[in-house]
Design a protein around this motif. Structure first.
Motif, short mmCIF file in Angstrom:
data_model
loop_
_atom_site.label_atom_id
_atom_site.label_comp_id
_atom_site.label_asym_id
_atom_site.label_seq_id
_atom_site.Cartn_x
_atom_site.Cartn_y
_atom_site.Cartn_z
N SER A 166 -0.62 10.72 5.15
CA SER A 166 -0.76 9.70 4.25
C SER A 166 0.43 8.70 4.70
O SER A 166 1.19 8.94 5.20
CB SER A 166 -0.07 10.33 2.87
OG SER A 166 1.32 10.22 2.97
N SER A 167 -0.04 7.43 4.52
CA SER A 167 0.81 6.27 5.07
C SER A 167 2.11 6.25 4.37
O SER A 167 3.27 5.93 4.80
CB SER A 167 0.12 5.20 5.07
OG SER A 167 -0.01 4.82 3.47
N ALA A 168 2.36 6.76 3.16
CA ALA A 168 3.38 6.90 2.21
C ALA A 168 4.16 5.75 2.56
O ALA A 168 5.63 5.51 2.53
CB ALA A 168 4.35 8.07 3.08
N LYS A 169 3.43 4.52 2.55
CA LYS A 169 3.96 3.30 2.40
C LYS A 169 4.43 2.75 0.94
O LYS A 169 3.65 3.02 0.06
CB LYS A 169 2.88 2.41 2.89
CG LYS A 169 3.38 1.21 3.32
CD LYS A 169 2.38 0.18 3.87
CE LYS A 169 2.47 -1.13 4.54
NZ LYS A 169 2.73 -0.79 6.12
N ARG A 170 5.58 2.38 0.83
CA ARG A 170 5.80 2.01 -0.54
C ARG A 170 6.64 0.69 -0.52
O ARG A 170 7.43 0.42 0.71
CB ARG A 170 6.62 3.13 -0.83
CG ARG A 170 6.01 4.44 -1.21
CD ARG A 170 6.92 5.25 -1.89
NE ARG A 170 7.72 5.10 -3.12
CZ ARG A 170 8.11 5.94 -4.04
NH1 ARG A 170 8.75 7.01 -3.73
NH2 ARG A 170 8.45 5.34 -5.21
N VAL A 171 6.30 -0.02 -1.57
CA VAL A 171 7.18 -1.19 -1.54
C VAL A 171 7.81 -1.13 -2.86
O VAL A 171 7.63 -0.10 -3.79
CB VAL A 171 6.27 -2.51 -1.53
CG1 VAL A 171 5.47 -2.45 -0.25
CG2 VAL A 171 5.15 -2.37 -2.53
N ALA A 172 8.73 -2.08 -3.09
CA ALA A 172 9.64 -2.06 -4.35
C ALA A 172 8.87 -2.46 -5.51
O ALA A 172 7.79 -3.06 -5.28
CB ALA A 172 10.77 -2.94 -4.12
N LYS A 173 9.13 -2.13 -6.80
CA LYS A 173 8.38 -2.44 -7.82
C LYS A 173 8.39 -3.97 -7.99
O LYS A 173 9.50 -4.56 -8.02
CB LYS A 173 8.91 -1.61 -8.95
CG LYS A 173 8.00 -1.69 -10.37
CD LYS A 173 8.72 -0.92 -11.23
CE LYS A 173 8.36 -1.59 -12.82
NZ LYS A 173 8.77 -2.85 -13.00
N GLY A 174 7.36 -4.34 -8.58
CA GLY A 174 7.47 -5.98 -8.80
C GLY A 174 7.05 -6.74 -7.60
O GLY A 174 6.85 -8.09 -7.75
N LYS A 175 6.79 -6.26 -6.42
CA LYS A 175 6.32 -6.78 -5.41
C LYS A 175 4.66 -6.84 -5.44
O LYS A 175 4.24 -5.26 -4.96
CB LYS A 175 6.88 -6.20 -4.05
CG LYS A 175 8.19 -6.45 -3.86
CD LYS A 175 8.42 -7.27 -2.62
CE LYS A 175 9.87 -7.93 -2.60
NZ LYS A 175 10.82 -6.97 -2.12
N THR A 176 4.04 -7.77 -5.73
CA THR A 176 2.66 -7.48 -5.78
C THR A 176 2.05 -8.36 -4.47
O THR A 176 0.85 -8.69 -4.47
CB THR A 176 2.01 -8.29 -7.05
OG1 THR A 176 2.64 -9.39 -7.10
CG2 THR A 176 2.44 -7.30 -8.12
N GLY A 177 2.92 -8.72 -3.50
CA GLY A 177 2.25 -9.33 -2.18
C GLY A 177 1.56 -10.53 -2.49
O GLY A 177 1.82 -11.67 -3.19
N GLU B 227 0.78 -1.12 -8.71
CA GLU B 227 1.02 -2.21 -9.51
C GLU B 227 -0.02 -3.39 -9.10
O GLU B 227 -0.32 -4.42 -10.13
CB GLU B 227 2.30 -2.66 -9.11
CG GLU B 227 3.00 -3.91 -10.04
CD GLU B 227 4.59 -4.03 -9.74
OE1 GLU B 227 5.15 -3.65 -8.52
OE2 GLU B 227 5.08 -5.04 -10.62
N GLN B 228 -0.27 -3.39 -7.95
CA GLN B 228 -1.36 -4.64 -7.54
C GLN B 228 -2.59 -4.07 -7.88
O GLN B 228 -3.29 -5.04 -8.48
CB GLN B 228 -1.54 -4.43 -5.97
CG GLN B 228 -0.32 -5.17 -5.21
CD GLN B 228 -0.51 -5.08 -3.82
OE1 GLN B 228 -0.87 -4.06 -3.18
NE2 GLN B 228 -0.13 -6.04 -2.91
N ALA C 47 5.05 2.71 -8.71
CA ALA C 47 4.26 1.37 -8.79
C ALA C 47 4.03 0.81 -7.28
O ALA C 47 3.10 0.26 -7.24
CB ALA C 47 5.36 0.32 -9.44
N GLY C 48 4.98 1.08 -6.46
CA GLY C 48 4.88 0.33 -5.05
C GLY C 48 4.09 1.38 -4.05
O GLY C 48 4.11 1.04 -2.81
N ASP D 245 -2.40 7.27 -1.97
CA ASP D 245 -1.58 8.26 -2.01
C ASP D 245 -1.18 9.14 -3.31
O ASP D 245 -0.18 9.93 -3.23
CB ASP D 245 -0.31 7.79 -1.24
CG ASP D 245 -0.36 7.63 0.17
OD1 ASP D 245 -1.58 8.10 0.68
OD2 ASP D 245 0.08 6.47 0.80
#
Lengths: 525, 280
Positions: free
Chosen positions: A264-275, B124-125, B158-159, B164
């Motif tokens: 699993s890439s287990a990639k996480r971004v902070a909440k509120g970051k919708t890119g 979230e996206q 959320a992120g 996953d």
């Protein structure tokens, strides 16, 4: 157990053909085409039996080497690796590694490409009929050669899978690593062309190749024919050693692949970051563009389509080099435009059943189309412009610029129009998100090729006015025709784009649910 | 499956829960929330849905139960615009879905079973994406997404990419996607499958609140007990037909829903399995 695996493979093939008439038609056409080529090859091999030994061995070694390279590289570039019997799915059965390896090898040989290759190799028996001992050696060497082909392609498949399960390679990096590998072919050709500047040097090239894993199995018979027993034995040894090394690598990477599920890439971004969703306009089309761009970055299946971009100038440079001038290099921009515009000719297939989101959310067809093309253009337009301007700067042929730009514009816009229509109509089996992007989905091969060529053909036909003007401008060395090409490109491209967009949108509005139904069927295929 | 965030069961009880989303305000009308008129669908030789009619009143919490392969998913797909019916009509608050798909779909929040999500997006996206597809503006989407993530206890995830997520978290994010545009009708196909008991109870509260605020919910489920406790109406579907429909009390007729269901559908066997299986 091996027989069971082979039966299973044919059962899967038969059942997947039963589900789709079109796929069956495609396979039949492919089979006829393949049989035609096979007939020609066999005839040529028999004919070589009456040619001088030197010529026959040169032809066989060069042909054989190309065959091996093809087996290993074609799946990577074009169709994906055929994995009806995906090792990962067999892991729950009590199969020893040995049974698994033997089973996969045998099913590989008994696939369509394997059978065609084996028949062609058997035909070399006829080539050497004049020297019965050589004929026997040809069959033995050839058998080892077929093993190198099949096991080589499986090894590459397993390697790409085990690279996949390594998180670092899962995203773009996993794709980039294959670029040098794919370039290996052209580079070898380039180097060897330097050596073999004329046809006289071909025998020399063949002699050199005959000591490499690519050519060794095919040259055993040639050495036997002229009584060189020592080299013949040595080359058989090289071939067998190649098989052994390949099996070893295959076994290792398969063992790794089987116990390492895709991490699993287990990639996480902070909440509120919708890119990108926060950057592109907050409209349905903008959201779709943001989603597609996110996928271009995160999903290797999209990135795979970009592999071709750096390859275009390299290939063109090689061919230009052969012609003694760099003029062909100027075509980089238009060719990249062509390839990229049609990269998404079946975009919805990549969505899979997630396409249901668009249906359920009441997305208008036009927003769906625009969003996808928008995302593609963000990537493609800069690349195409660079691909047009840089070569012109290198070759200092600024006079051709209007013509080249015209071609690129015509091809790109028309291609987008055609993709807008085709991708609202055609869905093909593709690897699922998260699968190895190099894997070919079950039963994809021929139907993918067929629909791909159809969209290419239509695009070319629609661009004809611009192409003709471009050719005229080259023939008459005329700047005027160059500017006319640009004008025609803009007009033709714009018309094709608008019409394609509207047709595609209308079609999607009407037939969206049917597309989803087909995607669902395919997923369970 | 790896679970990158602790399941909500271990989280402390949520402090004052955010408001349950209310369906968009609307002028009262006398159309039912969903009316299916003689829907039919066949796949090859198999008749999946056979001349099925069903009326779901506004403000009802409607359960649809039936054995595997009864045609529940097919029916709900045709009702919500994901599958062309061979014949029949689906009226959503009086709007003919197959005649005016965009207008009707804007009224529906859909959680369908057996389709994937765009799972390379973060949770979230994904919810933002759905909100934007429904034409909401950016600020409104951002606010609602934050509320929904909090409501469904998905803030900490959320992120994280949806791919996953665990199966239960995936269901919850799909529910958030269905709620984001404040639909008047929620159509949920198997919303409780693989959801842990705590999350299931939370989801049930959300749905109950949604119904109390005037929304309508249709859920399909295998779990009779859940439907009996949660729903006020129920339809039993088998072989593509409605066997019985009405309020839960009417349908269960003094017995439990499960017993009634088995009576109606049949197929209960008392075999102990083949002899070789009992030996092990």
């Amino acid at each position: 157990m091996v027989a069971t695996l082979v039966r299973l493979r044919f059962l899967v093939l038969r059942n997947s053909l039963k589900r789709s008439t079109w796929q069956l038609v495609a396979v039949v056409i492919g089979a006829i085409y393949g049989l035609g080529i096979l007939g020609l090859v066999v005839a040529a091999l028999i004919g070589l039996g009456f040619a001088p030994v030197e010529l026959a061995s040169t032809a066989l070694i060069l042909g054989g080497s190309v065959l091996v390279v093809g087996w290993i590289l074609v799946p990577l570039i074009a169709f994906g690796v055929e994995q009806t019997l995906e090792p990962a799915r067999l892991v729950v059965f009590p199969l020893s590694m040995k049974q698994l390896l033997v089973g996969l090898t045998v099913t590989g040989i008994l696939g369509v490409p394997g059978i065609v290759t084996s028949i062609a190799v058997l035909a070399t028996f006829a080539t050497w009929l004049r020297e019965p001992l050589a004929a026997v050696a040809a069959v033995i060497g050839g058998a080892v050669g077929v093993l190198i082909c099949v096991i080589g392609s499986r090894t590459v498949a397993a390697l790409s899978t085990s690279l996949q399960s390594n998180r670092r390679f899962r995203e773009l990096g996993g794709i980039l690593i294959f670029i040098p590998l794919i370039l290996l072919g052209p580079i070898i050709t380039w180097v060897s062309q330097g050596v073999a500047t004329s046809a006289d040097a071909l025998p020399q090239l063949a002699r050199a190749l005959s000591w490499s894993p690519l050519g060794a199995p095919w040259s055993v018979a040639a050495d036997v024919a002229i009584g060189d027993w020592g080299p013949a034995a040595a080359k058989l040894g090289i071939s067998l050693a190649t098989v052994a090394v390949l099996v070893l690598i295959w076994r290792r990477s398969l063992a790794v692949a089987l116990v390492t599920p895709p991490a699993s890439s287990a990639k996480r971004v902070a909440k509120g970051k919708t890119g990108l969703f926060g950057i592109l306009p907050a409209t349905p089309a903008g959201a779709i563009a943001a989603r597609c761009l996110t996928y271009w970055r995160r999903d290797p299946r999209y990135a795979r389509q970009l592999i071709i971009v750096p390859l275009v100038p390299v290939f063109l440079a090689i061919y230009s080099g052969n012609m003694g001038s760099l003029v062909l290099l100027n075509l980089t921009g238009p060719l990249i435009a062509f390839v990229l515009a049609l990269a998404l000719y079946t975009d919805i297939s990549y969505d899979g059943t997630a396409f249901a989101t668009h249906l359920a959310d009441g997305v208008r067809g036009i927003d769906d189309r625009l969003g996808r093309l928008w995302a593609l253009s963000v990537i493609a337009v800069p690349v195409i412009l660079l691909g047009t301007f840089i070569p012109v700067a290198i070759t200092d042929s600024w006079a051709s610029l209007p013509m080249l730009l015209g071609l690129a514009v015509a091809v790109y816009l028309t291609g987008l129009g055609v993709s807008a229509v085709s991708s609202s109509r055609i869905v093909i089996p593709v690897p699922q998100a998260g699968d190895n992007p190099f894997k070919s989905a079950p039963g994809a091969g021929f139907s993918t090729m067929l629909s791909g060529f159809a969209t290419w053909g239509v695009t070319m036909a629609l661009c004809l006015p611009a192409i003709v003007l471009a050719i005229l401008s080259v023939v008459f060395d005329s700047v005027l025709y160059g500017w006319l090409t640009l004008a025609a490109g803009l007009v033709v491209g714009a018309i094709a784009f608008v019409i394609g967009l509207r047709m595609g949108a209308a079609q999607l509005d009407r037939r969206g649910p049917d597309l989803l139904a087909r995607l669902k069927r395919m997923r369970s295929a | 499956m790896s679970d990158p965030t602790p399941p909500s069961a271990s989280a402390p009880a949520p402090a004052p829960a955010p408001a349950v989303p209310a369906p968009a305000a609307h002028a009262p009308s006398d159309h039912p929330a969903m009316q299916l008129n003689r829907l039919s669908k066949r796949f090859g030789d198999k008749v999946a849905v056979d001349d099925l009619s069903l009326t779901v009143p506004v403000g009802s919490f409607y359960g649809m139960v039936g054995p595997n392969g009864a045609g529940k998913t097919t029916t709900l797909s045709m009702a919500t615009g994901l599958l062309h019916p061979d014949a029949g009509q689906s009226l959503i608050h009086g709007v003919d879905l197959w005649a005016e798909p965009l207008k009707a779909k804007a009224l529906i929040g859909n959680l369908s079973d057996g389709v994937k999500l765009f799972d390379r997006l973060t949770g979230e996206q994904l919810v933002t994406y759905n909100g934007l597809l429904f034409g909401l503006d950016r600020d409104e989407v951002a606010e609602r997404v934050a509320d929904l993530l909090k409501l469904l206890d998905l803030e900490s995830a959320a992120g994280t990419l949806v791919v996953d997520y665990s199966a239960g978290m995936t269901k919850k994010i799909a529910l958030a996607c269905a709620l984001v545009h404040a639909p008047r009708l929620l159509v949920l196909d198997e919303p409780f499958e693989s959801v842990d008991p705590v999350s299931a109870a939370n989801i049930r509260d959300i749905l109950t609140g949604y119904v109390q605020n005037g929304g309508t919910v249709i859920v399909s489920s295998h779990v009779m007990d859940l439907v009996q406790r949660m729903c006020d109406h129920v339809a039993v579907v088998a072989n593509g037909r409605v066997l019985v429909a009405g309020t839960v009390d009417e349908v269960r007729d003094g017995s439990t829903l499960e017993d009634r269901f088995v009576d109606l559908v049949g197929g209960r066997t008392h075999a102990e399995g083949p002899e070789w299986l009992r030996r092990s």
